[in-house]
Design an enzyme around this catalytic site. Structure first.
Site, short mmCIF file in Angstrom:
data_model
loop_
_atom_site.label_atom_id
_atom_site.label_comp_id
_atom_site.label_asym_id
_atom_site.label_seq_id
_atom_site.Cartn_x
_atom_site.Cartn_y
_atom_site.Cartn_z
N ASP B 4 0.87 -1.17 0.00
CA ASP B 4 0.00 0.00 0.00
C ASP B 4 0.91 1.23 0.00
O ASP B 4 1.40 1.65 1.05
CB ASP B 4 -0.90 -0.01 1.25
CG ASP B 4 -1.80 1.21 1.31
OD1 ASP B 4 -2.18 1.72 0.25
OD2 ASP B 4 -2.11 1.66 2.43
N GLU B 63 -1.51 -1.73 -4.50
CA GLU B 63 -2.79 -1.03 -4.59
C GLU B 63 -2.64 0.15 -5.56
O GLU B 63 -1.63 0.85 -5.56
CB GLU B 63 -3.23 -0.55 -3.20
CG GLU B 63 -4.71 -0.22 -3.17
CD GLU B 63 -5.31 -0.26 -1.77
OE1 GLU B 63 -5.17 -1.27 -1.06
OE2 GLU B 63 -5.93 0.74 -1.39
N ASP B 135 -2.21 0.71 7.38
CA ASP B 135 -1.32 0.53 6.22
C ASP B 135 -0.95 -0.93 6.01
O ASP B 135 -1.09 -1.44 4.89
CB ASP B 135 -0.07 1.41 6.34
CG ASP B 135 -0.39 2.90 6.24
OD1 ASP B 135 -1.28 3.26 5.44
OD2 ASP B 135 0.24 3.69 6.95
#
Lengths: 171, 171
Positions: B4, B63, B135
């Site tokens: 991420d 992502e 996260d």
């Protein structure tokens, strides 16, 4: 080594700076084909890694890119620049950053120079037989800008010469 | 390995996927201090390289980030993501990309899940003693999303089991 980052075309330019004497070494463009984004970032990373392996620069200067009117383009340009800088730091190169304004001031003398003026001045300053294309010209200009910086910081007076404001002057 | 990406904090999560069985391996955050941008990108690149060296993942899933209201933030986020993907491709990892919508659909069942719901489902799916911070949770969720994908593509029927639409079913 100067870098003008972009997703489709990343210009690079390598110069040798001995005091105020600048010598052209190499320049070109790392191009990426239409492909998935990770593959394009891989091309940028691997292309610049190959250039670094070949020419062994001591320092890199990267042009600071600006936000585009299109936010999606800004995001793509950012990722290209991130992959380019990653290639530089992965090889242990110190990375300096300059705005287009700073680069143009260094090579043309004012910050609102046209692309063609940058190309022409890069040709003159490096004594090239012809003006380089825009991407390599911008990258070489960025390298020239950094050479000016480095000269002020690291130039040392030779016997019989003096330094004034970081520049070599005749006695 | 799921990622991420972010300039201040890049979450990572490593899982082991054996068919439908997912096992937690590791997760955490690569944080960057306030510093010049190339130094921060170096931290992201080196931090993820260390994670890859340690856990030797076979594939990475990142992502897809979206444009921010602030164009300058979008440019910074793009550069962070570019440096993160460069770290992955530099180690020869194939990189898949998933939107937050796809990731949420995979772990929560619908694309409009809240952060807390993602954290809770990651905890349950990986049988963790507590929900991970956002996260690492998002990174683990991204890895889980990719494990589903891989399962459909590479899962093979064991003796006495059948495949239906790429998934193992009881005989």
């Amino acid at each position: 080594m100067g870098i003008d980052p972009g997703l489709r075309a990343t210009g690079f330019g390598v110069i040798d700076a001995q005091g105020a004497t600048l010598t052209y070494v190499a320049s070109g463009v790392v191009r990426t084909a239409d492909a998935a984004l990770p593959d394009r970032l891989r091309s940028i990373f691997e292309g610049l890694t190959e250039v670094i392996d070949t020419y062994q620069p001591e320092v890199a200067a990267v042009e600071i890119v600006f936000v585009n009117v299109n936010p999606q383009s800004t995001l793509l340009l950012g990722q290209a620049r991130g992959a380019a800088i990653a290639a530089l730091v992965a090889q242990g190169l110190p990375v300096a950053e300059y705005t287009a304004l700073q680069v143009k001031q260094a090579v043309v003398g004012h910050g609102h120079a046209l692309k063609e003026q940058v190309q022409e001045m890069v040709k003159r300053l490096l004594k090239l037989p012809a003006a380089p294309p825009t991407d390599p010209a911008d990258a070489l200009a960025c390298a020239i800008r950094h050479a000016h910086e480095g000269q002020q910081v690291t130039a040392r007076p030779l016997a019989g010469l003096k330094m004034r404001r970081g520049r070599l002057v005749s006695p």
